[in-house]
Write a protein that holds these residues in place. Structure first.
Motif, PDB file in Angstrom:
ATOM      1  N   LEU A  30      -9.319  81.020 -20.177  1.00 51.72           N
ATOM      2  CA  LEU A  30      -9.360  81.276 -21.729  1.00 51.72           C
ATOM      3  C   LEU A  30      -8.007  81.658 -22.286  1.00 51.72           C
ATOM      4  O   LEU A  30      -7.647  81.352 -23.200  1.00 51.72           O
ATOM      5  N   MET A  31      -7.587  82.902 -21.600  1.00 52.94           N
ATOM      6  CA  MET A  31      -6.303  83.443 -21.744  1.00 52.94           C
ATOM      7  C   MET A  31      -5.178  82.477 -21.990  1.00 52.94           C
ATOM      8  O   MET A  31      -4.286  82.702 -22.702  1.00 52.94           O
ATOM      9  N   TYR A  32      -5.052  81.671 -21.073  1.00 50.79           N
ATOM     10  CA  TYR A  32      -3.959  80.959 -20.948  1.00 50.79           C
ATOM     11  C   TYR A  32      -4.003  79.745 -21.968  1.00 50.79           C
ATOM     12  O   TYR A  32      -3.170  79.378 -22.583  1.00 50.79           O
ATOM     13  N   ARG A  33      -5.335  79.284 -22.539  1.00 45.82           N
ATOM     14  CA  ARG A  33      -5.598  78.509 -23.622  1.00 45.82           C
ATOM     15  C   ARG A  33      -5.498  78.980 -25.043  1.00 45.82           C
ATOM     16  O   ARG A  33      -4.930  78.461 -25.998  1.00 45.82           O
ATOM     17  N   HIS A  34      -6.228  80.364 -24.940  1.00 44.28           N
ATOM     18  CA  HIS A  34      -6.158  80.918 -26.235  1.00 44.28           C
ATOM     19  C   HIS A  34      -5.328  82.285 -26.437  1.00 44.28           C
ATOM     20  O   HIS A  34      -5.483  82.613 -27.537  1.00 44.28           O
ATOM     21  N   GLY A  35      -4.431  82.616 -25.306  1.00 42.52           N
ATOM     22  CA  GLY A  35      -4.192  83.996 -25.471  1.00 42.52           C
ATOM     23  C   GLY A  35      -5.214  85.225 -25.293  1.00 42.52           C
ATOM     24  O   GLY A  35      -6.312  85.092 -25.391  1.00 42.52           O
ATOM     25  N   VAL A  36      -4.388  86.108 -24.966  1.00 40.68           N
ATOM     26  CA  VAL A  36      -5.273  87.437 -24.600  1.00 40.68           C
ATOM     27  C   VAL A  36      -5.961  87.824 -25.971  1.00 40.68           C
ATOM     28  O   VAL A  36      -7.233  88.218 -26.007  1.00 40.68           O
ATOM     29  N   ALA A  37      -5.356  87.892 -26.964  1.00 41.01           N
ATOM     30  CA  ALA A  37      -5.828  88.448 -28.411  1.00 41.01           C
ATOM     31  C   ALA A  37      -7.044  87.374 -28.866  1.00 41.01           C
ATOM     32  O   ALA A  37      -7.820  87.927 -29.427  1.00 41.01           O
ATOM     33  N   GLY A  38      -6.826  86.131 -28.349  1.00 38.37           N
ATOM     34  CA  GLY A  38      -7.994  85.186 -28.855  1.00 38.37           C
ATOM     35  C   GLY A  38      -9.126  85.136 -27.849  1.00 38.37           C
ATOM     36  O   GLY A  38      -9.903  84.216 -28.056  1.00 38.37           O
TER      37      GLY A  38
END
Length: 211
Positions: A30-38
């Motif tokens: 998820l962090m790879y696809r949407h970023g940590v903040a997302g």
């Protein structure tokens, strides 16, 4: 001034480790696809098939989970790269490693970039703890490349005065910069050009002419 919560203790049972690993893998994706903040806890919970309480049982807070994701991505990259780099014994083998790196980016049409590079772009300026963890990961990657080049010096492929440390940093920088441009341009042209330029420079250090 806020302080980070202490990292949760590692699970002691096989089931606990499997659950924790599933949470980390889901968060990494998820962090790879949407970023940590997302990436929020509900999304990680649903992707991992766990409850929110399980996430907070294994991770003190989001920073703790993000640290685990950095470790996960670093281990994944090194587990793929190290066996290839450990077999470096010639410039041709270095070119083969280059092909693996480029082909991985080409299969995604340049999308995504490097997982560690993406985390670094998002976290390094605002999170000293993340910057330290990411720096350690990049150092480990550079050292793996350097070990391969050092082996080429030891077997006489490269001249003894070759600076394996500097060249390994240059190769890693070529990978990172090339992947950033591939992500923006949706082509591996820049990645290929950067790696080819560094490999040609390494070839100039060959003990014997290389064809």
């Amino acid at each position: 001034m806020s302080t980070r919560a202490a990292p949760a203790e590692a699970p002691s049972t096989r089931k606990g480790r499997a659950t924790r690993d599933r949470i980390v893998a889901a968060a990494a994706d998820l962090m790879y696809r949407h970023g940590v903040a997302g990436t929020g806890t509900p999304a990680v919970r649903d992707a991992a098939g766990v409850s929110s309480s399980q996430i907070y049982h294994y991770f003190a807070d989001k920073d703790d989970l993000t640290r685990a994701v950095i470790g996960f991505q670093s281990e994944l990259i090194l587990s793929n790269q190290t066996p290839l780099l450990a077999t470096l014994d010639s410039v041709e083998a270095l070119r083969s490693w280059r092909e693996v790196v480029v082909d991985a980016a080409r299969r995604q049409n340049g999308a995504g970039g490097c997982p560690l590079g993406s985390l670094s772009s998002e976290l390094s300026d605002g999170s000293p703890w993340a910057r330290d963890a990411l720096a350690a990961s990049f150092t480990a990657w550079s050292e793996a490349i350097g070990a391969g080049l050092a082996a080429m010096i030891d077997n006489g492929t490269l001249r003894p005065e070759t600076d394996a440390i500097t060249l390994s940093l240059a190769l890693l920088a070529a990978v990172q910069g090339g992947l950033v441009l591939a992500q923006a341009q949706r082509t591996t042209d820049a990645l290929e050009a950067a790696l080819d330029a560094i490999i040609a420079h390494i070839q100039d250090h060959a003990a014997l002419p290389v064809t």
